[in-house]
Structure formats: structure tokens, C-alpha cells
Design a protein around this motif. Sequence first.
Motif, PDB file in Angstrom:
ATOM      1  N   HIS A   6       9.218  -7.698   4.845  1.00 21.69           N
ATOM      2  CA  HIS A   6       8.843  -7.537   3.434  1.00 21.69           C
ATOM      3  C   HIS A   6      10.034  -6.875   2.745  1.00 21.69           C
ATOM      4  O   HIS A   6      10.697  -6.022   3.325  1.00 21.69           O
ATOM      5  CB  HIS A   6       7.610  -6.643   3.305  1.00 21.69           C
ATOM      6  N   CYS A  23       8.275  -8.007  -3.085  1.00 18.45           N
ATOM      7  CA  CYS A  23       7.042  -7.273  -2.791  1.00 18.45           C
ATOM      8  C   CYS A  23       7.171  -5.890  -3.413  1.00 18.45           C
ATOM      9  O   CYS A  23       8.115  -5.168  -3.111  1.00 18.45           O
ATOM     10  CB  CYS A  23       6.873  -7.170  -1.268  1.00 18.45           C
ATOM     11  N   HIS A  47       5.561  -3.118  -3.071  1.00 21.89           N
ATOM     12  CA  HIS A  47       5.418  -1.883  -2.291  1.00 21.89           C
ATOM     13  C   HIS A  47       6.449  -1.836  -1.147  1.00 21.89           C
ATOM     14  O   HIS A  47       6.293  -1.070  -0.202  1.00 21.89           O
ATOM     15  CB  HIS A  47       3.986  -1.689  -1.772  1.00 21.89           C
ATOM     16  N   HIS A  50       4.067 -11.212   2.096  1.00 25.09           N
ATOM     17  CA  HIS A  50       2.661 -11.374   1.706  1.00 25.09           C
ATOM     18  C   HIS A  50       2.498 -12.645   0.871  1.00 25.09           C
ATOM     19  O   HIS A  50       3.316 -12.921  -0.011  1.00 25.09           O
ATOM     20  CB  HIS A  50       2.196 -10.185   0.862  1.00 25.09           C
ATOM     21  N   HIS A  80       9.073  -2.850   5.657  1.00 23.31           N
ATOM     22  CA  HIS A  80       8.949  -2.978   4.209  1.00 23.31           C
ATOM     23  C   HIS A  80      10.221  -2.450   3.551  1.00 23.31           C
ATOM     24  O   HIS A  80      10.172  -1.737   2.560  1.00 23.31           O
ATOM     25  CB  HIS A  80       7.721  -2.219   3.712  1.00 23.31           C
TER      26      HIS A  80
END
Length: 295
Positions: free
Chosen positions: A10, A15, A17, A42, A247
Amino acid sequence: MPWFSYHGGHSGQFCRHAKDDLAAVVERAIDAGFTHYGLSEHCPRYRAQDLFGEEVTQQVDPATLLLDFEAYTREALRLRDHYADRVELIVGFETERLPPESWATRMAEVRASAAFEYIVGSVHDVDGVYVDYSAEQTLALAERLGGVEALQLRYFDALTDLVETLRPEVVGHVDLVRKFDGPNAGFSPKVLARVERTLEAVKACGGVLDVNCGAHRRGLSPVYPLPEILQRARVMEIGVTLGDDSHGADSVGVGLDACMAAIANAGYGEVCYLTRDAGTVTWRRAPIDTVKPLR
Ligand SMILES: [Zn+2]
Ligand SMILES: [Zn+2]
């Protein structure tokens, strides 16, 4: 020496977050010695009530998420070619079971929309409420459904349904529903019987379990799935793989040692990895003591 993760990648580029551009995440993966790295952004969400917290704050609408996801797809495929001599990038996405009435069609459409090589089949909601957003929200949902056990039964039924419907290559964080239950999380015999049905569905579709350190890295809970589930999966001869749930560049690979320990403790001798062979990705098995960073 294969070293791999198939749930993660991610990036802040696509994205809200996550952090960093996708290229920075990939370069970190190369520096960290990954031979194979799966990108599983996602999937879009289609209803305003399914937006993530940061998306609500930033007043993003579902139409924008669709454009973001298309841009992710183009960039991921470009990076796959660009870095092909340094790392084998495998391009996929992570599912939702949303919208409740039409997720199966939506997810099939997303999968068909580009040259995706795999999907991470994940469920993050029960009845349209995210179970991984906050402890308070999950507790309130459990109370509405008649208790924690009732929530867990609903979650695993939903995951079984998703696995049977989408037949994902990787089944994401199988027991995500206990994210906020802390270090002593566990399941009742009744829930474990339901987990067994989920595992049977995974086995039947040839899926592989994501041993995932996302919440563990943040000090929230043991790696997914819990030892009793991993041991049962091993007995059923269901394969396992690694997922760093990164992330941003600074979480690439961080915590995978805990995943490897969990896999070894469950008695596995091999770990599965996806690799490209004559243009299609296939699962291979690597002896556990050969699975480590390239350098
Ligand atoms: Zn995320
Ligand atoms: Zn997830």
C-alpha cells in the motif's frame, strides 16, 4: 533464497492511510532483499458509508477512489516492468466484501479490469461495519449482534463465503476480527468449528494463508492467524505465505521474522511463494530454512 510478501505495498500515492510513492515502497523492498514482492492495494469502495476515516476527512468520494485505483493499476504494472531485473513484482489487489449486496460482482469486475496476477481475499466488515477500524466500533458492533462470539461467527461465515465465491490466491489475515482482543486473543470451540469451515473452503479452492504481521508490528496483537488456526491449517496441508501489510517504505518487511517464527512453531517445513513462470504466476514451495532476505 526467496524472500517475499504478497499482502502489502500500500502506498500514500493511492491509499490515504499509507505513506510514500509506490516506487519508494518498491525500492525499499529491493533494498530489504526481497526477491518477490506482491502489490495488493485496497480495491475501490463504492458507497460513501464505506469510505475509510481519512477519506471522509479529506472529503474524497467513491468516484475518486475508482480513478485512484485505475492509476494504481497503471503504475504497478509500469513498475513491474521497470524493476523487472531487480525484483519480481506481482500485481494484485486486496478485496472487500462491500457493497453488501453486490460485492461479488464488483470484485469480479475489478479483477477483470486489468492484468491482475492474484488477489488477496480479505473481509474487513461485518454487516457493512469495519471490524479493524477501532476497538470501540468493533465492540459496539458485537453488542448489537448479541456478543463477541456472534460477531466472530458472522465474520468467519462471511470470509468462507468470500473464499468460495472469489477463490483468492491469498486469503488475507484470516482472523482479523480479533484485532483488538490483545495478546491473549482466542476463540471458543464454537467459533473454531466455524474457522474449520473457512479452512476447508481455502483448501478446496487451493488458496494460501497470509501470515500477516500488520497488527503485530503496531503492538496490537499476535500475527494473523493465531497458532491454533495455523496448526490446524498445517494438518490440513494448507499452504502459508508471508504478508508484511506494508503501508509505506518504513514498514516494508518489518515484522516478518514474527511471521516466520509463527510458521515454524506451527510445524510447517515449507513456505509458499508466488512466482511468474512463462507469463503466469504459480505457487512454489520453499523449505523454511531457505526463506530469507537476498542479502
Ligand atoms: Zn490499508
Ligand atoms: Zn486487510
